[in-house]
Design an enzyme around this catalytic site. Structure first.
Site, PDB file in Angstrom:
ATOM      1  CG  ASP A  20      -1.878  -0.943   1.151  1.00  0.00           C
ATOM      2  OD1 ASP A  20      -2.221  -1.488   0.217  1.00  0.00           O
ATOM      3  OD2 ASP A  20      -2.442  -1.703   2.116  1.00  0.00           O
ATOM      4  CE  LYS A  42      -3.991  -6.055   0.603  1.00  0.00           C
ATOM      5  NZ  LYS A  42      -4.499  -4.586   0.097  1.00  0.00           N
ATOM      6  CG  ASP A  70      -7.722  -5.897  -2.113  1.00  0.00           C
ATOM      7  OD1 ASP A  70      -8.611  -6.405  -2.201  1.00  0.00           O
ATOM      8  OD2 ASP A  70      -7.393  -5.443  -1.182  1.00  0.00           O
ATOM      9  CG  LEU A  71      -7.856  -2.962  -8.275  1.00  0.00           C
ATOM     10  CD1 LEU A  71      -7.873  -2.865  -9.662  1.00  0.00           C
ATOM     11  CD2 LEU A  71      -7.342  -1.787  -7.352  1.00  0.00           C
ATOM     12  CE  LYS A  72     -11.380  -4.506   0.013  1.00  0.00           C
ATOM     13  NZ  LYS A  72      -9.570  -4.175  -0.436  1.00  0.00           N
ATOM     14  CG  PHE A  73     -13.404  -5.496  -9.779  1.00  0.00           C
ATOM     15  CD1 PHE A  73     -12.977  -4.174 -10.168  1.00  0.00           C
ATOM     16  CD2 PHE A  73     -12.214  -6.544  -9.989  1.00  0.00           C
ATOM     17  CE1 PHE A  73     -11.699  -3.960 -10.739  1.00  0.00           C
ATOM     18  CE2 PHE A  73     -11.032  -6.214 -10.291  1.00  0.00           C
ATOM     19  CZ  PHE A  73     -10.742  -5.013 -10.964  1.00  0.00           C
ATOM     20  CB  ILE A  76     -24.190  -3.792 -13.624  1.00  0.00           C
ATOM     21  CG1 ILE A  76     -23.194  -3.550 -14.839  1.00  0.00           C
ATOM     22  CG2 ILE A  76     -24.791  -2.810 -12.994  1.00  0.00           C
ATOM     23  CD1 ILE A  76     -24.004  -2.995 -15.932  1.00  0.00           C
ATOM     24  CB  ALA A  78     -22.575  -6.653 -18.341  1.00  0.00           C
TER      25      ALA A  78
END
Length: 244
Positions: A20, A42, A70-73, A76, A78
């Site tokens: 980080d 990470k 680690d971008l935590k999508f 929606i 698609a």
């Protein structure tokens, strides 16, 4: 391709360092400083904002390190599927998606065309029951975590991100063959900072964790490489000593 099998980890790949930092320059300094003490990194949102995210990903891969995106999508189905389809072209071992929506997770697993392993974020380790209640979820964190872990498993995800405090409950509900990666690790004399549901290294693995994510306890150490090596030793002991 639904890659729902757990990632096979070497014993020294079970300690994941949270890189980080705000720039590629600082990232490379940490990678060089930690050397062989860390094999798995990470990379998250702070580096993404630098505009150098994928350069760092390449830097890690070229050094033979595993990469955890680690971008935590959370979008929606698609849109998330489209992102995962593109990320499948990169040498990524772990990638996170929020575990709040089963159709989104299923779309992601179906879009994954590589050996990238998708992990569902259950409940952030910075959150308490009171935080959940303010969001309209009047339940214990462990109950929410297990529910989301079960949904992730059904959707074909490889595993979850969860506090080590809840790892035993997840393992009991799902069994083996499902990865549990635990942040919020705190050692003696290290402040909890914004982490709430924390746990020590030995307890996390005793509860069924496959890997742990550690950032500040290494970055804040007087000798970060020595701190990482000490954690590697503690992990090896936790994984090899007979359970009592």
């Amino acid at each position: 391709m639904m890659n729902h099998t757990p990632l096979l980890l070497g014993i020294r790949e079970r300690l994941i360092f949270a890189l980080d930092v705000p720039s590629r320059t600082q990232a490379l300094e940490w990678i060089d400083q930690l050397g062989d003490a860390i094999s798995f990194y990470k990379i998250g949102m702070e580096l993404l904002a630098s505009g150098e995210y994928f350069q760092v990903l390449d830097d890690l891969a070229s050094r033979g390190k595993r990469v955890f995106v680690d971008l935590k999508f959370f979008d929606i189905p698609a849109t998330v599927a489209g992102v995962i389809r593109r990320l499948s072209q990169w040498p990524i071992s772990y990638c996170t998606i929020h575990g709040w929506h089963a159709p989104m997770m299923q779309a992601a697993t179906e879009a994954n065309t590589s050996n990238m392993h998708l992990l569902a974020v259950t409940v952030l380790t910075s959150m308490t029951r009171e935080d959940l209640a303010k969001m309209g979820i009047n339940r214990e964190p462990v109950d929410v975590v297990v529910e989301r872990a079960l949904a992730a498993h059904m959707a074909g995800m490889s595993g979850v991100i969860a506090s080590g405090q809840e790892a035993a409950a997840i393992r009991h509900a799902i069994g083996s063959g499902f990865s549990i990666v635990c942040p919020g690790i705190r050692t003696n004399h290290v402040p909890h900072n914004d982490q709430q549901r924390t746990i020590g290294i030995k307890a996390a693995f005793a509860n069924g964790a496959d890997a742990i994510v550690v950032g500040r306890p290494i970055r804040m150490a007087q000798d970060p490489q020595a701190a990482a090596e000490a954690m590697q030793t503690e992990i090896m002991t936790a994984l090899t000593e007979p359970s009592t």
